[in-house]
Design a protein around this motif. Structure first.
Motif, PDB file in Angstrom:
ATOM      1  N   TYR A  13       9.940 -29.092  15.384  1.00 57.66           N
ATOM      2  CA  TYR A  13      10.901 -29.696  14.465  1.00 57.66           C
ATOM      3  C   TYR A  13      11.623 -30.866  15.130  1.00 57.66           C
ATOM      4  CZ  TYR A  13      14.981 -30.217  11.482  1.00 57.66           C
ATOM      5  OH  TYR A  13      15.953 -30.739  10.687  1.00 57.66           O
ATOM      6  N   VAL A  14      12.084 -30.671  16.351  1.00 58.66           N
ATOM      7  CA  VAL A  14      12.776 -31.742  17.077  1.00 58.66           C
ATOM      8  C   VAL A  14      11.827 -32.912  17.333  1.00 58.66           C
ATOM      9  CG1 VAL A  14      13.860 -32.321  19.295  1.00 58.66           C
ATOM     10  CG2 VAL A  14      14.493 -30.220  18.091  1.00 58.66           C
ATOM     11  N   LEU A  15      10.586 -32.632  17.689  1.00 60.21           N
ATOM     12  CA  LEU A  15       9.612 -33.687  17.932  1.00 60.21           C
ATOM     13  C   LEU A  15       9.353 -34.502  16.666  1.00 60.21           C
ATOM     14  CD1 LEU A  15       7.654 -34.972  19.972  1.00 60.21           C
ATOM     15  CD2 LEU A  15       5.934 -33.350  19.172  1.00 60.21           C
ATOM     16  N   VAL A  16       9.212 -33.830  15.533  1.00 63.23           N
ATOM     17  CA  VAL A  16       8.992 -34.544  14.267  1.00 63.23           C
ATOM     18  C   VAL A  16      10.227 -35.366  13.911  1.00 63.23           C
ATOM     19  CG1 VAL A  16       8.699 -34.206  11.776  1.00 63.23           C
ATOM     20  CG2 VAL A  16       7.260 -32.963  13.378  1.00 63.23           C
ATOM     21  N   LEU A  17      11.415 -34.811  14.106  1.00 64.05           N
ATOM     22  CA  LEU A  17      12.648 -35.541  13.822  1.00 64.05           C
ATOM     23  C   LEU A  17      12.757 -36.801  14.681  1.00 64.05           C
ATOM     24  CD1 LEU A  17      15.397 -35.612  12.346  1.00 64.05           C
ATOM     25  CD2 LEU A  17      16.315 -34.335  14.280  1.00 64.05           C
ATOM     26  N   LEU A  18      12.471 -36.680  15.967  1.00 65.97           N
ATOM     27  CA  LEU A  18      12.527 -37.844  16.849  1.00 65.97           C
ATOM     28  C   LEU A  18      11.466 -38.874  16.481  1.00 65.97           C
ATOM     29  CD1 LEU A  18      13.184 -36.142  20.300  1.00 65.97           C
ATOM     30  CD2 LEU A  18      14.804 -37.403  18.872  1.00 65.97           C
ATOM     31  N   THR A  19      10.293 -38.418  16.047  1.00 63.29           N
ATOM     32  CA  THR A  19       9.236 -39.339  15.635  1.00 63.29           C
ATOM     33  C   THR A  19       9.640 -40.107  14.384  1.00 63.29           C
ATOM     34  OG1 THR A  19       7.579 -37.863  16.581  1.00 63.29           O
ATOM     35  CG2 THR A  19       6.800 -39.489  15.001  1.00 63.29           C
ATOM     36  N   VAL A  20      10.250 -39.427  13.436  1.00 62.31           N
ATOM     37  CA  VAL A  20      10.701 -40.099  12.207  1.00 62.31           C
ATOM     38  C   VAL A  20      11.792 -41.112  12.530  1.00 62.31           C
ATOM     39  CG1 VAL A  20      11.917 -39.718  10.025  1.00 62.31           C
ATOM     40  CG2 VAL A  20      10.002 -38.263  10.652  1.00 62.31           C
ATOM     41  N   LEU A  21      12.743 -40.735  13.376  1.00 63.17           N
ATOM     42  CA  LEU A  21      13.803 -41.677  13.753  1.00 63.17           C
ATOM     43  C   LEU A  21      13.240 -42.880  14.506  1.00 63.17           C
ATOM     44  CD1 LEU A  21      16.648 -39.252  14.841  1.00 63.17           C
ATOM     45  CD2 LEU A  21      16.610 -40.737  12.834  1.00 63.17           C
ATOM     46  N   ALA A  22      12.270 -42.654  15.390  1.00 60.73           N
ATOM     47  CA  ALA A  22      11.661 -43.763  16.128  1.00 60.73           C
ATOM     48  C   ALA A  22      10.917 -44.694  15.180  1.00 60.73           C
ATOM     49  CB  ALA A  22      10.719 -43.237  17.202  1.00 60.73           C
ATOM     50  N   ALA A  23      10.219 -44.129  14.205  1.00 63.35           N
ATOM     51  CA  ALA A  23       9.506 -44.973  13.229  1.00 63.35           C
ATOM     52  C   ALA A  23      10.493 -45.766  12.395  1.00 63.35           C
ATOM     53  CB  ALA A  23       8.625 -44.106  12.340  1.00 63.35           C
ATOM     54  N   LEU A  24      11.574 -45.132  11.968  1.00 64.68           N
ATOM     55  CA  LEU A  24      12.601 -45.840  11.200  1.00 64.68           C
ATOM     56  C   LEU A  24      13.229 -46.951  12.027  1.00 64.68           C
ATOM     57  CD1 LEU A  24      14.222 -45.952   8.573  1.00 64.68           C
ATOM     58  CD2 LEU A  24      15.783 -44.291   9.583  1.00 64.68           C
ATOM     59  N   ARG A  26      11.840 -48.514  14.479  1.00 62.94           N
ATOM     60  CA  ARG A  26      10.831 -49.555  14.706  1.00 62.94           C
ATOM     61  C   ARG A  26      10.768 -50.520  13.527  1.00 62.94           C
ATOM     62  NH1 ARG A  26       4.985 -50.239  14.015  1.00 62.94           N
ATOM     63  NH2 ARG A  26       4.254 -51.504  15.744  1.00 62.94           N
ATOM     64  N   PHE A  27      10.919 -49.987  12.323  1.00 64.34           N
ATOM     65  CA  PHE A  27      10.848 -50.837  11.136  1.00 64.34           C
ATOM     66  C   PHE A  27      12.066 -51.732  10.967  1.00 64.34           C
ATOM     67  CE2 PHE A  27       7.794 -47.520   9.619  1.00 64.34           C
ATOM     68  CZ  PHE A  27       6.690 -48.359   9.645  1.00 64.34           C
ATOM     69  N   ARG A  34       8.080 -56.720  17.223  1.00 59.76           N
ATOM     70  CA  ARG A  34       7.745 -55.321  17.488  1.00 59.76           C
ATOM     71  C   ARG A  34       6.700 -55.195  18.586  1.00 59.76           C
ATOM     72  NH1 ARG A  34       6.597 -53.573  11.407  1.00 59.76           N
ATOM     73  NH2 ARG A  34       8.683 -53.963  10.627  1.00 59.76           N
ATOM     74  N   LEU A  35       6.877 -54.177  19.401  1.00 62.12           N
ATOM     75  CA  LEU A  35       5.861 -53.831  20.391  1.00 62.12           C
ATOM     76  C   LEU A  35       4.799 -52.971  19.719  1.00 62.12           C
ATOM     77  CD1 LEU A  35       7.950 -52.718  23.497  1.00 62.12           C
ATOM     78  CD2 LEU A  35       6.496 -54.715  23.318  1.00 62.12           C
ATOM     79  N   PRO A  36       3.548 -53.130  20.100  1.00 67.21           N
ATOM     80  CA  PRO A  36       2.535 -52.203  19.588  1.00 67.21           C
ATOM     81  C   PRO A  36       2.828 -50.786  20.093  1.00 67.21           C
ATOM     82  CG  PRO A  36       1.537 -53.968  20.897  1.00 67.21           C
ATOM     83  CD  PRO A  36       3.001 -54.161  20.946  1.00 67.21           C
ATOM     84  N   VAL A  49      14.636 -44.579  18.588  1.00 68.98           N
ATOM     85  CA  VAL A  49      15.304 -43.392  18.043  1.00 68.98           C
ATOM     86  C   VAL A  49      16.781 -43.687  17.813  1.00 68.98           C
ATOM     87  CG1 VAL A  49      16.038 -41.033  18.589  1.00 68.98           C
ATOM     88  CG2 VAL A  49      13.676 -41.724  18.984  1.00 68.98           C
ATOM     89  N   ARG A  50      17.428 -44.316  18.778  1.00 71.60           N
ATOM     90  CA  ARG A  50      18.845 -44.669  18.610  1.00 71.60           C
ATOM     91  C   ARG A  50      19.040 -45.644  17.463  1.00 71.60           C
ATOM     92  NH1 ARG A  50      21.050 -46.492  24.285  1.00 71.60           N
ATOM     93  NH2 ARG A  50      20.303 -48.338  23.254  1.00 71.60           N
ATOM     94  N   ARG A  51      18.147 -46.624  17.331  1.00 74.28           N
ATOM     95  CA  ARG A  51      18.234 -47.590  16.239  1.00 74.28           C
ATOM     96  C   ARG A  51      18.047 -46.883  14.892  1.00 74.28           C
ATOM     97  NH1 ARG A  51      14.339 -50.931  17.910  1.00 74.28           N
ATOM     98  NH2 ARG A  51      15.584 -51.577  19.657  1.00 74.28           N
ATOM     99  N   GLY A  52      17.101 -45.947  14.816  1.00 76.05           N
ATOM    100  CA  GLY A  52      16.893 -45.184  13.596  1.00 76.05           C
ATOM    101  C   GLY A  52      18.100 -44.337  13.237  1.00 76.05           C
ATOM    102  N   TRP A  53      18.726 -43.720  14.250  1.00 78.22           N
ATOM    103  CA  TRP A  53      19.923 -42.918  14.022  1.00 78.22           C
ATOM    104  C   TRP A  53      21.059 -43.791  13.490  1.00 78.22           C
ATOM    105  CZ3 TRP A  53      20.818 -37.936  13.673  1.00 78.22           C
ATOM    106  CH2 TRP A  53      22.133 -37.480  13.718  1.00 78.22           C
ATOM    107  N   THR A  54      21.181 -45.015  14.026  1.00 77.00           N
ATOM    108  CA  THR A  54      22.211 -45.940  13.567  1.00 77.00           C
ATOM    109  C   THR A  54      21.966 -46.332  12.114  1.00 77.00           C
ATOM    110  OG1 THR A  54      22.463 -46.790  15.807  1.00 77.00           O
ATOM    111  CG2 THR A  54      23.298 -48.169  14.025  1.00 77.00           C
ATOM    112  N   VAL A  55      20.712 -46.572  11.761  1.00 76.97           N
ATOM    113  CA  VAL A  55      20.384 -46.932  10.383  1.00 76.97           C
ATOM    114  C   VAL A  55      20.782 -45.797   9.447  1.00 76.97           C
ATOM    115  CG1 VAL A  55      18.472 -47.358   8.787  1.00 76.97           C
ATOM    116  CG2 VAL A  55      18.574 -48.568  10.952  1.00 76.97           C
TER     117      VAL A  55
END
Length: 86
Positions: A13-24, A26-27, A34-36, A49-55
Protein backbone atom coordinates in the motif's frame (compact mmCIF):
# COMPACT_ATOMS: atom_id res chain seq x y z
CA UNK A 1 -4.66 -12.46 8.30
CA UNK A 2 -1.39 -13.26 9.87
CA UNK A 3 1.00 -10.56 10.98
CA UNK A 4 3.48 -11.20 8.17
CA UNK A 5 0.79 -11.01 5.48
CA UNK A 6 -0.54 -7.79 6.99
CA UNK A 7 2.94 -6.31 6.91
CA UNK A 8 3.33 -7.20 3.22
CA UNK A 9 -0.06 -5.68 2.38
CA UNK A 10 0.85 -2.50 4.28
CA UNK A 11 4.20 -2.26 2.51
CA UNK A 12 2.52 -2.70 -0.88
CA UNK A 13 0.00 0.00 0.00
CA UNK A 14 2.78 2.45 0.91
CA UNK A 15 4.70 1.57 -2.26
CA UNK A 16 1.63 2.19 -4.44
CA UNK A 17 0.93 5.47 -2.63
CA UNK A 18 4.50 6.68 -3.15
CA UNK A 19 4.36 5.63 -6.81
CA UNK A 20 1.15 7.59 -7.38
CA UNK A 21 2.58 10.67 -5.66
CA UNK A 22 5.80 10.41 -7.70
CA UNK A 23 3.81 10.14 -10.93
CA UNK A 24 1.68 13.13 -9.95
CA UNK A 25 4.77 15.12 -9.08
CA UNK A 26 6.40 14.16 -12.37
CA UNK A 27 3.46 15.51 -14.34
CA UNK A 28 3.84 18.91 -12.67
CA UNK A 29 7.20 19.36 -14.39
CA UNK A 30 7.05 20.65 -17.98
CA UNK A 31 7.59 17.83 -20.50
CA UNK A 32 10.82 19.26 -21.89
CA UNK A 33 12.36 19.33 -18.39
CA UNK A 34 11.30 15.84 -17.23
CA UNK A 35 13.87 13.14 -16.68
CA UNK A 36 13.15 9.78 -18.28
CA UNK A 37 12.05 7.16 -15.74
CA UNK A 38 15.21 5.12 -16.33
CA UNK A 39 17.35 8.10 -15.32
CA UNK A 40 15.64 8.58 -11.94
CA UNK A 41 17.68 8.27 -8.80
CA UNK A 42 16.20 7.93 -5.32
CA UNK A 43 16.67 11.66 -4.90
CA UNK A 44 14.66 12.38 -8.07
CA UNK A 45 11.91 9.98 -7.00
CA UNK A 46 11.71 11.54 -3.53
CA UNK A 47 11.56 15.03 -5.06
CA UNK A 48 8.67 13.95 -7.25
CA UNK A 49 6.89 12.42 -4.25
CA UNK A 50 7.23 15.70 -2.36
CA UNK A 51 6.02 17.66 -5.40
CA UNK A 52 3.02 15.32 -5.72
CA UNK A 53 2.22 15.73 -2.01
CA UNK A 54 2.36 19.52 -2.43
CA UNK A 55 -0.02 19.35 -5.40
CA UNK A 56 -2.51 17.33 -3.36
CA UNK A 57 -2.15 19.76 -0.45
CA UNK A 58 -2.86 22.71 -2.71
CA UNK A 59 -6.05 21.05 -3.95
CA UNK A 60 -7.21 20.29 -0.42
CA UNK A 61 -7.44 23.96 0.53
CA UNK A 62 -10.95 25.35 0.13
CA UNK A 63 -11.37 27.99 -2.52
CA UNK A 64 -13.01 31.25 -1.46
CA UNK A 65 -16.69 31.22 -2.29
CA UNK A 66 -19.10 34.06 -2.94
CA UNK A 67 -19.90 34.28 0.78
CA UNK A 68 -16.24 35.13 1.47
CA UNK A 69 -16.37 38.36 -0.53
CA UNK A 70 -15.30 41.76 0.75
CA UNK A 71 -17.04 42.87 3.93
CA UNK A 72 -18.68 39.50 4.56
CA UNK A 73 -17.88 36.92 7.14
CA UNK A 74 -18.93 33.33 7.75
CA UNK A 75 -19.25 34.02 11.47
CA UNK A 76 -22.75 35.46 11.23
CA UNK A 77 -24.24 32.48 9.44
CA UNK A 78 -25.00 30.75 12.75
CA UNK A 79 -26.18 33.80 14.60
CA UNK A 80 -22.89 35.14 15.92
CA UNK A 81 -22.74 38.93 15.93
CA UNK A 82 -20.71 40.69 13.25
CA UNK A 83 -21.28 38.24 10.45
CA UNK A 84 -23.18 38.22 7.19
CA UNK A 85 -26.51 37.24 8.75
CA UNK A 86 -26.33 39.83 11.54
Amino acid sequence: MRGKELLVVGALYVLVLLTVLAALGRFTVPARERLPLRAWTLRDAWGNVRRGWTVLGDHARPLPGPQDGPGRSLRGLRGEPGGAAA
